[in-house]
Design a protein around this motif. Sequence first.
Motif, PDB file in Angstrom:
ATOM      1  N   ALA A 123       0.838  -1.191   0.000  1.00 41.50           N
ATOM      2  CA  ALA A 123       0.000   0.000   0.000  1.00 41.50           C
ATOM      3  C   ALA A 123       0.881   1.252   0.000  1.00 41.50           C
ATOM      4  CB  ALA A 123      -0.929  -0.002   1.208  1.00 41.50           C
ATOM      5  N   GLN A 124       2.106   1.115   0.479  1.00 43.01           N
ATOM      6  CA  GLN A 124       3.044   2.243   0.465  1.00 43.01           C
ATOM      7  C   GLN A 124       3.298   2.738  -0.959  1.00 43.01           C
ATOM      8  OE1 GLN A 124       4.736   3.910   3.056  1.00 43.01           O
ATOM      9  NE2 GLN A 124       3.180   2.859   4.279  1.00 43.01           N
ATOM     10  N   LEU A 125       3.178   1.830  -1.921  1.00 44.75           N
ATOM     11  CA  LEU A 125       3.437   2.206  -3.311  1.00 44.75           C
ATOM     12  C   LEU A 125       2.356   3.130  -3.876  1.00 44.75           C
ATOM     13  CD1 LEU A 125       4.661  -1.240  -4.640  1.00 44.75           C
ATOM     14  CD2 LEU A 125       6.055   0.794  -4.204  1.00 44.75           C
ATOM     15  N   SER A 126       1.200   3.127  -3.252  1.00 48.04           N
ATOM     16  CA  SER A 126       0.128   4.001  -3.738  1.00 48.04           C
ATOM     17  C   SER A 126       0.273   5.430  -3.202  1.00 48.04           C
ATOM     18  CB  SER A 126      -1.241   3.421  -3.352  1.00 48.04           C
ATOM     19  OG  SER A 126      -1.382   3.435  -1.948  1.00 48.04           O
ATOM     20  N   GLN A 127       1.185   5.621  -2.269  1.00 51.53           N
ATOM     21  CA  GLN A 127       1.419   6.946  -1.708  1.00 51.53           C
ATOM     22  C   GLN A 127       2.271   7.761  -2.691  1.00 51.53           C
ATOM     23  OE1 GLN A 127      -0.104   7.786   1.122  1.00 51.53           O
ATOM     24  NE2 GLN A 127      -0.895   5.693   1.186  1.00 51.53           N
ATOM     25  N   PRO A 128       2.100   9.060  -2.700  1.00 51.63           N
ATOM     26  CA  PRO A 128       2.935   9.897  -3.587  1.00 51.63           C
ATOM     27  C   PRO A 128       4.424   9.732  -3.283  1.00 51.63           C
ATOM     28  CG  PRO A 128       1.206  11.210  -2.549  1.00 51.63           C
ATOM     29  CD  PRO A 128       1.134   9.848  -1.959  1.00 51.63           C
ATOM     30  N   LYS A 129       4.718   9.592  -1.990  1.00 56.01           N
ATOM     31  CA  LYS A 129       6.116   9.384  -1.597  1.00 56.01           C
ATOM     32  C   LYS A 129       6.148   8.242  -0.597  1.00 56.01           C
ATOM     33  CE  LYS A 129      10.216  11.612   0.144  1.00 56.01           C
ATOM     34  NZ  LYS A 129      10.786  12.660   0.943  1.00 56.01           N
ATOM     35  N   VAL A 130       7.002   7.253  -0.870  1.00 59.14           N
ATOM     36  CA  VAL A 130       7.097   6.082   0.004  1.00 59.14           C
ATOM     37  C   VAL A 130       7.775   6.474   1.310  1.00 59.14           C
ATOM     38  CG1 VAL A 130       8.120   3.782   0.248  1.00 59.14           C
ATOM     39  CG2 VAL A 130       7.165   4.491  -1.953  1.00 59.14           C
ATOM     40  N   ASP A 131       7.142   6.111   2.420  1.00 56.40           N
ATOM     41  CA  ASP A 131       7.709   6.342   3.748  1.00 56.40           C
ATOM     42  C   ASP A 131       8.738   5.234   4.002  1.00 56.40           C
ATOM     43  OD1 ASP A 131       8.333   6.594   6.424  1.00 56.40           O
ATOM     44  OD2 ASP A 131       6.243   6.718   7.097  1.00 56.40           O
ATOM     45  N   ILE A 132       9.994   5.590   3.896  1.00 58.20           N
ATOM     46  CA  ILE A 132      11.077   4.614   4.000  1.00 58.20           C
ATOM     47  C   ILE A 132      11.066   3.915   5.358  1.00 58.20           C
ATOM     48  CG2 ILE A 132      13.591   4.284   3.926  1.00 58.20           C
ATOM     49  CD1 ILE A 132      12.351   4.948   1.213  1.00 58.20           C
ATOM     50  N   LYS A 133      10.809   4.679   6.432  1.00 57.89           N
ATOM     51  CA  LYS A 133      10.780   4.069   7.764  1.00 57.89           C
ATOM     52  C   LYS A 133       9.658   3.045   7.877  1.00 57.89           C
ATOM     53  CE  LYS A 133      12.953   7.717  10.460  1.00 57.89           C
ATOM     54  NZ  LYS A 133      12.804   8.641  11.583  1.00 57.89           N
ATOM     55  N   ALA A 134       8.484   3.374   7.354  1.00 55.57           N
ATOM     56  CA  ALA A 134       7.349   2.448   7.392  1.00 55.57           C
ATOM     57  C   ALA A 134       7.655   1.210   6.559  1.00 55.57           C
ATOM     58  CB  ALA A 134       6.083   3.128   6.889  1.00 55.57           C
ATOM     59  N   LYS A 135       8.231   1.415   5.371  1.00 52.66           N
ATOM     60  CA  LYS A 135       8.599   0.294   4.495  1.00 52.66           C
ATOM     61  C   LYS A 135       9.575  -0.626   5.206  1.00 52.66           C
ATOM     62  CE  LYS A 135      11.953   0.680   1.774  1.00 52.66           C
ATOM     63  NZ  LYS A 135      13.155  -0.065   1.670  1.00 52.66           N
ATOM     64  N   ASP A 136      10.636  -0.059   5.763  1.00 54.86           N
ATOM     65  CA  ASP A 136      11.647  -0.870   6.455  1.00 54.86           C
ATOM     66  C   ASP A 136      11.054  -1.591   7.659  1.00 54.86           C
ATOM     67  OD1 ASP A 136      13.513  -0.093   4.600  1.00 54.86           O
ATOM     68  OD2 ASP A 136      14.456   1.424   5.879  1.00 54.86           O
ATOM     69  N   SER A 137      10.192  -0.899   8.366  1.00 52.56           N
ATOM     70  CA  SER A 137       9.550  -1.500   9.532  1.00 52.56           C
ATOM     71  C   SER A 137       8.690  -2.702   9.123  1.00 52.56           C
ATOM     72  CB  SER A 137       8.694  -0.456  10.246  1.00 52.56           C
ATOM     73  OG  SER A 137       7.969  -1.049  11.295  1.00 52.56           O
ATOM     74  N   LEU A 138       7.916  -2.550   8.053  1.00 50.29           N
ATOM     75  CA  LEU A 138       7.057  -3.646   7.591  1.00 50.29           C
ATOM     76  C   LEU A 138       7.890  -4.825   7.091  1.00 50.29           C
ATOM     77  CD1 LEU A 138       4.326  -1.498   5.831  1.00 50.29           C
ATOM     78  CD2 LEU A 138       4.009  -2.954   7.861  1.00 50.29           C
ATOM     79  N   ILE A 139       8.993  -4.535   6.431  1.00 47.09           N
ATOM     80  CA  ILE A 139       9.875  -5.621   5.970  1.00 47.09           C
ATOM     81  C   ILE A 139      10.477  -6.343   7.170  1.00 47.09           C
ATOM     82  CG2 ILE A 139      12.053  -6.113   4.769  1.00 47.09           C
ATOM     83  CD1 ILE A 139      11.179  -3.950   2.710  1.00 47.09           C
TER      84      ILE A 139
END
Length: 161
Positions: free
Chosen positions: A86-102
Amino acid sequence: MNKIKVLTYSLIVLVIFNISMIVFFKIIKPRDCGGNFRNGPRKMIIEKLHFNEDQQKQLEASIEMHIEKVKSFEKQIQQTKENLYAQLSQPKVDIKAKDSLINVLGDIQKQIETSRFNHFKKIREICNTPEQKEDFKELTVELSKMFSHRRMSSIKDNQKK
């Protein structure tokens, strides 16, 4: 073209189609059969370890508990992946959220592997003769190959989708 030629060609096409389907379902498709996989390891364990009825009941109980745990983890993985992508649908990917989810996905996978290890440890505890314990050592090699092959097959299948 007359009716006989049309019927002849239709018959030839149907015969070729039927032969193709038989080849597909008898030779190619059995490798992907998921239902067979669940009973495969169970049957292999019972046969290789020569479990009696009481041991088979203990094994069944352990398997059912393990399956429920893994299903729960798989649901968590699915939800976490949905949040990640769902982060990909955001205008700008939240790197911290992405890393946290991974990292969460890695933690869940770690829990799955720990659960599998403990499940096989319980199976070893079900073994109550020296012969069964020795057979269990050989069985672990076969099971690890079977599960790693299944894992690679599912990865390949997911990449095709």
